[in-house]
Design a protein around this motif. Structure first.
Motif, PDB file in Angstrom:
ATOM      1  N   GLY A   1     -10.222  -8.566  -4.370  1.00 44.50           N
ATOM      2  CA  GLY A   1      -9.916  -7.172  -4.707  1.00 44.50           C
ATOM      3  C   GLY A   1      -9.596  -6.350  -3.469  1.00 44.50           C
ATOM      4  N   PRO A   2      -9.277  -5.063  -3.678  1.00 48.75           N
ATOM      5  CA  PRO A   2      -8.705  -4.232  -2.616  1.00 48.75           C
ATOM      6  C   PRO A   2      -9.698  -3.649  -1.616  1.00 48.75           C
ATOM      7  N   GLY A   3     -10.977  -3.667  -1.889  1.00 48.13           N
ATOM      8  CA  GLY A   3     -11.875  -3.083  -0.889  1.00 48.13           C
ATOM      9  C   GLY A   3     -13.261  -2.763  -1.413  1.00 48.13           C
TER      10      GLY A   3
ATOM     11  N   THR B   1      -9.323 -13.819  -0.067  1.00 48.92           N
ATOM     12  CA  THR B   1      -8.184 -13.018   0.378  1.00 48.92           C
ATOM     13  C   THR B   1      -8.261 -11.635  -0.272  1.00 48.92           C
ATOM     14  N   VAL B   2      -7.745 -10.617   0.420  1.00 47.20           N
ATOM     15  CA  VAL B   2      -7.792  -9.237  -0.089  1.00 47.20           C
ATOM     16  C   VAL B   2      -6.867  -9.109  -1.300  1.00 47.20           C
ATOM     17  N   GLY B   3      -7.313  -8.370  -2.291  1.00 45.60           N
ATOM     18  CA  GLY B   3      -6.481  -8.131  -3.480  1.00 45.60           C
ATOM     19  C   GLY B   3      -6.459  -9.365  -4.364  1.00 45.60           C
ATOM     20  N   ASP B   4      -5.258  -9.780  -4.734  1.00 43.05           N
ATOM     21  CA  ASP B   4      -5.075 -10.946  -5.596  1.00 43.05           C
ATOM     22  C   ASP B   4      -4.629 -12.141  -4.750  1.00 43.05           C
ATOM     23  N   SER B   5      -5.096 -13.317  -5.135  1.00 42.73           N
ATOM     24  CA  SER B   5      -4.803 -14.503  -4.313  1.00 42.73           C
ATOM     25  C   SER B   5      -3.371 -15.012  -4.491  1.00 42.73           C
ATOM     26  N   MET B   6      -2.653 -14.497  -5.469  1.00 38.91           N
ATOM     27  CA  MET B   6      -1.296 -14.981  -5.732  1.00 38.91           C
ATOM     28  C   MET B   6      -0.244 -13.913  -5.406  1.00 38.91           C
ATOM     29  N   THR B   7      -0.675 -12.837  -4.776  1.00 36.05           N
ATOM     30  CA  THR B   7       0.258 -11.738  -4.478  1.00 36.05           C
ATOM     31  C   THR B   7       0.315 -11.504  -2.976  1.00 36.05           C
ATOM     32  N   TYR B   8       1.432 -11.839  -2.356  1.00 33.83           N
ATOM     33  CA  TYR B   8       1.600 -11.670  -0.902  1.00 33.83           C
ATOM     34  C   TYR B   8       0.331 -12.105  -0.164  1.00 33.83           C
ATOM     35  N   SER B   9      -0.129 -13.289  -0.444  1.00 33.90           N
ATOM     36  CA  SER B   9      -1.420 -13.687   0.116  1.00 33.90           C
ATOM     37  C   SER B   9      -1.290 -14.902   1.031  1.00 33.90           C
TER      38      SER B   9
ATOM     39  N   THR C   1      -5.174  -6.327  -7.617  1.00 30.32           N
ATOM     40  CA  THR C   1      -4.270  -6.076  -6.480  1.00 30.32           C
ATOM     41  C   THR C   1      -4.508  -4.677  -5.908  1.00 30.32           C
ATOM     42  N   SER C   2      -4.014  -4.498  -4.695  1.00 31.93           N
ATOM     43  CA  SER C   2      -4.131  -3.191  -4.032  1.00 31.93           C
ATOM     44  C   SER C   2      -3.417  -2.119  -4.844  1.00 31.93           C
ATOM     45  N   TYR C   3      -2.259  -2.465  -5.412  1.00 31.92           N
ATOM     46  CA  TYR C   3      -1.511  -1.395  -6.094  1.00 31.92           C
ATOM     47  C   TYR C   3      -2.095  -1.076  -7.467  1.00 31.92           C
TER      48      TYR C   3
ATOM     49  N   LEU D   1       4.448  -2.721  -0.724  1.00 37.34           N
ATOM     50  CA  LEU D   1       3.300  -3.141   0.080  1.00 37.34           C
ATOM     51  C   LEU D   1       3.783  -3.295   1.524  1.00 37.34           C
ATOM     52  N   LYS D   2       2.875  -3.503   2.435  1.00 37.69           N
ATOM     53  CA  LYS D   2       3.182  -3.653   3.870  1.00 37.69           C
ATOM     54  C   LYS D   2       4.037  -2.478   4.355  1.00 37.69           C
ATOM     55  N   ALA D   3       3.681  -1.282   3.892  1.00 43.56           N
ATOM     56  CA  ALA D   3       4.450  -0.081   4.254  1.00 43.56           C
ATOM     57  C   ALA D   3       3.823   0.551   5.487  1.00 43.56           C
TER      58      ALA D   3
ATOM     59  N   ARG E   1      -5.893   2.248   2.918  1.00 44.05           N
ATOM     60  CA  ARG E   1      -7.291   1.785   2.770  1.00 44.05           C
ATOM     61  C   ARG E   1      -7.908   2.209   1.443  1.00 44.05           C
ATOM     62  N   CYS E   2      -7.172   1.989   0.377  1.00 45.69           N
ATOM     63  CA  CYS E   2      -7.647   2.365  -0.958  1.00 45.69           C
ATOM     64  C   CYS E   2      -8.988   1.675  -1.270  1.00 45.69           C
ATOM     65  N   GLY E   3      -9.967   2.485  -1.623  1.00 39.19           N
ATOM     66  CA  GLY E   3     -11.284   1.936  -1.992  1.00 39.19           C
ATOM     67  C   GLY E   3     -12.112   1.483  -0.807  1.00 39.19           C
ATOM     68  N   GLN E   4     -11.629   1.791   0.397  1.00 38.68           N
ATOM     69  CA  GLN E   4     -12.361   1.384   1.606  1.00 38.68           C
ATOM     70  C   GLN E   4     -12.768   2.638   2.384  1.00 38.68           C
ATOM     71  N   PRO E   5     -13.713   2.499   3.318  1.00 40.15           N
ATOM     72  CA  PRO E   5     -14.014   3.651   4.170  1.00 40.15           C
ATOM     73  C   PRO E   5     -12.733   4.108   4.862  1.00 40.15           C
TER      74      PRO E   5
ATOM     75  N   ASP F   1      -1.701   2.617   9.139  1.00 40.49           N
ATOM     76  CA  ASP F   1      -2.116   1.277   9.558  1.00 40.49           C
ATOM     77  C   ASP F   1      -1.686   0.239   8.526  1.00 40.49           C
ATOM     78  N   TYR F   2      -1.982  -1.014   8.812  1.00 45.21           N
ATOM     79  CA  TYR F   2      -1.508  -2.144   8.008  1.00 45.21           C
ATOM     80  C   TYR F   2      -1.871  -2.009   6.519  1.00 45.21           C
ATOM     81  N   TRP F   3      -3.055  -1.424   6.224  1.00 43.58           N
ATOM     82  CA  TRP F   3      -3.536  -1.392   4.841  1.00 43.58           C
ATOM     83  C   TRP F   3      -2.973  -0.174   4.116  1.00 43.58           C
ATOM     84  N   THR F   4      -1.659  -0.108   4.048  1.00 45.08           N
ATOM     85  CA  THR F   4      -0.998   1.053   3.437  1.00 45.08           C
ATOM     86  C   THR F   4       0.058   0.587   2.442  1.00 45.08           C
ATOM     87  N   LEU F   5       0.117   1.256   1.315  1.00 43.73           N
ATOM     88  CA  LEU F   5       1.161   0.969   0.318  1.00 43.73           C
ATOM     89  C   LEU F   5       1.732   2.280  -0.197  1.00 43.73           C
TER      90      LEU F   5
HETATM   91  C1  LIG Z   1      -0.480  -9.387   2.796  1.00 41.90           C
HETATM   92  S1  LIG Z   1      -0.428  -8.091   1.635  1.00 41.90           S
HETATM   93  C2  LIG Z   1      -1.798  -8.493   0.605  1.00 41.90           C
HETATM   94  C3  LIG Z   1      -1.638  -8.008  -0.812  1.00 41.90           C
HETATM   95  C4  LIG Z   1      -2.854  -8.334  -1.643  1.00 41.90           C
HETATM   96  N1  LIG Z   1      -2.974  -9.769  -1.850  1.00 41.90           N
HETATM   97  C5  LIG Z   1      -2.844  -7.629  -2.989  1.00 41.90           C
HETATM   98  O1  LIG Z   1      -2.997  -8.308  -4.027  1.00 41.90           O
HETATM   99  O2  LIG Z   1      -2.734  -6.403  -3.007  1.00 41.90           O
HETATM  100  C6  LIG Z   1      -1.065  -6.797   2.612  1.00 41.90           C
HETATM  101  C7  LIG Z   1      -0.634  -5.448   2.081  1.00 41.90           C
HETATM  102  O3  LIG Z   1      -1.362  -5.133   0.903  1.00 41.90           O
HETATM  103  C8  LIG Z   1      -1.566  -3.730   0.830  1.00 41.90           C
HETATM  104  N2  LIG Z   1      -3.006  -3.469   0.710  1.00 41.90           N
HETATM  105  C9  LIG Z   1      -3.970  -4.385   0.549  1.00 41.90           C
HETATM  106  N3  LIG Z   1      -5.166  -3.779   0.375  1.00 41.90           N
HETATM  107  C10 LIG Z   1      -4.924  -2.446   0.425  1.00 41.90           C
HETATM  108  C11 LIG Z   1      -5.737  -1.300   0.281  1.00 41.90           C
HETATM  109  N4  LIG Z   1      -7.054  -1.389   0.074  1.00 41.90           N
HETATM  110  N5  LIG Z   1      -5.163  -0.070   0.366  1.00 41.90           N
HETATM  111  C12 LIG Z   1      -3.828   0.051   0.558  1.00 41.90           C
HETATM  112  N6  LIG Z   1      -2.998  -1.018   0.705  1.00 41.90           N
HETATM  113  C13 LIG Z   1      -3.545  -2.232   0.637  1.00 41.90           C
HETATM  114  C14 LIG Z   1      -0.964  -3.125   2.095  1.00 41.90           C
HETATM  115  O4  LIG Z   1       0.349  -2.707   1.771  1.00 41.90           O
HETATM  116  C15 LIG Z   1      -0.935  -4.307   3.038  1.00 41.90           C
HETATM  117  O5  LIG Z   1       0.075  -4.159   4.042  1.00 41.90           O
END
Ligand SMILES: C[S@@+](CC[C@H](N)C(=O)[O-])C[C@H]1O[C@@H](n2cnc3c(N)ncnc32)[C@H](O)[C@@H]1O
Length: 246
Positions: A14-16, A101-109, A134-136, A179-181, A206-210, A227-231
């Motif tokens: 999951g996302p966080g 893996t963060v989010g879903d294991s079959m989505t950009y993972s 997933t994050s979204y 994603l990866k925005a 950082r949805c759902g994260q500190p 940062d990297y964790w942005t959509l």
């Molecule tokens: C390699 S992909 C992983 C996607 C993940 N497997 C999913 O199901 O959401 C990494 C991208 O997922 C997005 N992401 C993952 N977790 C996030 C979160 N908590 N908040 C915002 N974006 C997140 C960001 O766009 C990040 O650059």
């Protein structure tokens, strides 16, 4: 007698928010012998481990694998096969292992790369994938904004190369998820502007994260150099407005 071969579980945690880790994943994490995760490219940190930490017993071994972020396919394949061999070695000792893996294991993972290498090198191994939120999906819930309704369509794509994917594919989808925005956000903004795409955009970091941030102004997203964790979730202006209050 030869060891029984262990099972590899590919788990999306999951996302966080640790409360969004699937129950099935929790149960598997409690009993596997080894937990693998991708390490950050910058340090020996893993967000997936942080998210799932409460469900991994102290005595379970946690091993971080490195997945180089390079366009060089030879370097990538070498690293993926090296990681797969480490996992296969554990499984062939009769131990079960999970790759989280963060989010879903079959989505950009990164799990997709490991899966491909393990299946290539050791097709006899049993792999079970456990989906995660997933994050979204989490971002849409955070914004109280349905992703798609009725006959609508959604494009889920990568913002890694700025607005390129957007330029190629947007138009008919009522909803676009990028994603990866993080790296080329200003080009994503340009892609929305140059085609006069009538979308309302909201960025979430950082949805759902500190440190979670909701940014309803796409230009502000670009200014912030997120940062990297942005959509980004973009919805066509058709009367179903985006709920963008933070
Ligand atoms: C390699 S992909 C992983 C996607 C993940 N497997 C999913 O199901 O959401 C990494 C991208 O997922 C997005 N992401 C993952 N977790 C996030 C979160 N908590 N908040 C915002 N974006 C997140 C960001 O766009 C990040 O650059």
């Amino acid at each position: 007698m030869a060891n029984q071969i262990g099972t590899l579980y590919g788990i999306g945690v999951g996302p966080g928010d640790p409360e969004l880790v699937p129950v099935k994943a929790m149960k598997i994490l409690k009993r596997v012998h080894v937990v693998f995760a991708a390490s950050s490219t910058k340090n020996q940190h893993s967000l997936a481990v942080n998210i799932a930490r409460a469900y991994i017993p102290d005595e379970t071994s946690i091993k971080l694998l490195s997945f180089p972020m390079t366009q060089n396919m030879e370097v990538k394949h070498k690293a993926w096969n090296q990681n797969a061999r480490m996992v296969i070695e554990i499984l062939e000792q009769g131990q079960d292992a999970a790759f989280i893996t963060v989010g879903d294991s079959m989505t950009y993972s990164t799990f997709g790369y490991l899966l491909q290498s393990v299946q290539g090198l050791a097709p006899h191994i049993t792999v079970k994938s456990i989906p995660g939120i997933t994050s979204y999906q989490a971002a849409a819930a955070r914004l109280n904004t349905p992703l798609v309704e009725g006959e609508q369509s959604m494009l889920v794509t990568s913002g890694c190369n700025g607005g390129n994917q957007l330029r190629q594919h947007t138009g008919n989808a009522e909803t676009v998820v990028l994603l990866k925005a993080y790296r080329n956000v200003s080009d994503i903004v340009s892609a929305f502007e140059e085609n006069d795409l009538a979308y309302d955009c909201v960025g979430i970091s950082r949805c759902g994260q500190p440190g979670e941030e909701v940014l309803p102004d796409i230009k502000e997203i670009a200014r912030r150099k997120p940062d990297y964790w942005t959509l980004i979730i973009a919805k066509q202006r058709n009367g179903h407005g985006m709920q963008s209050e933070s």
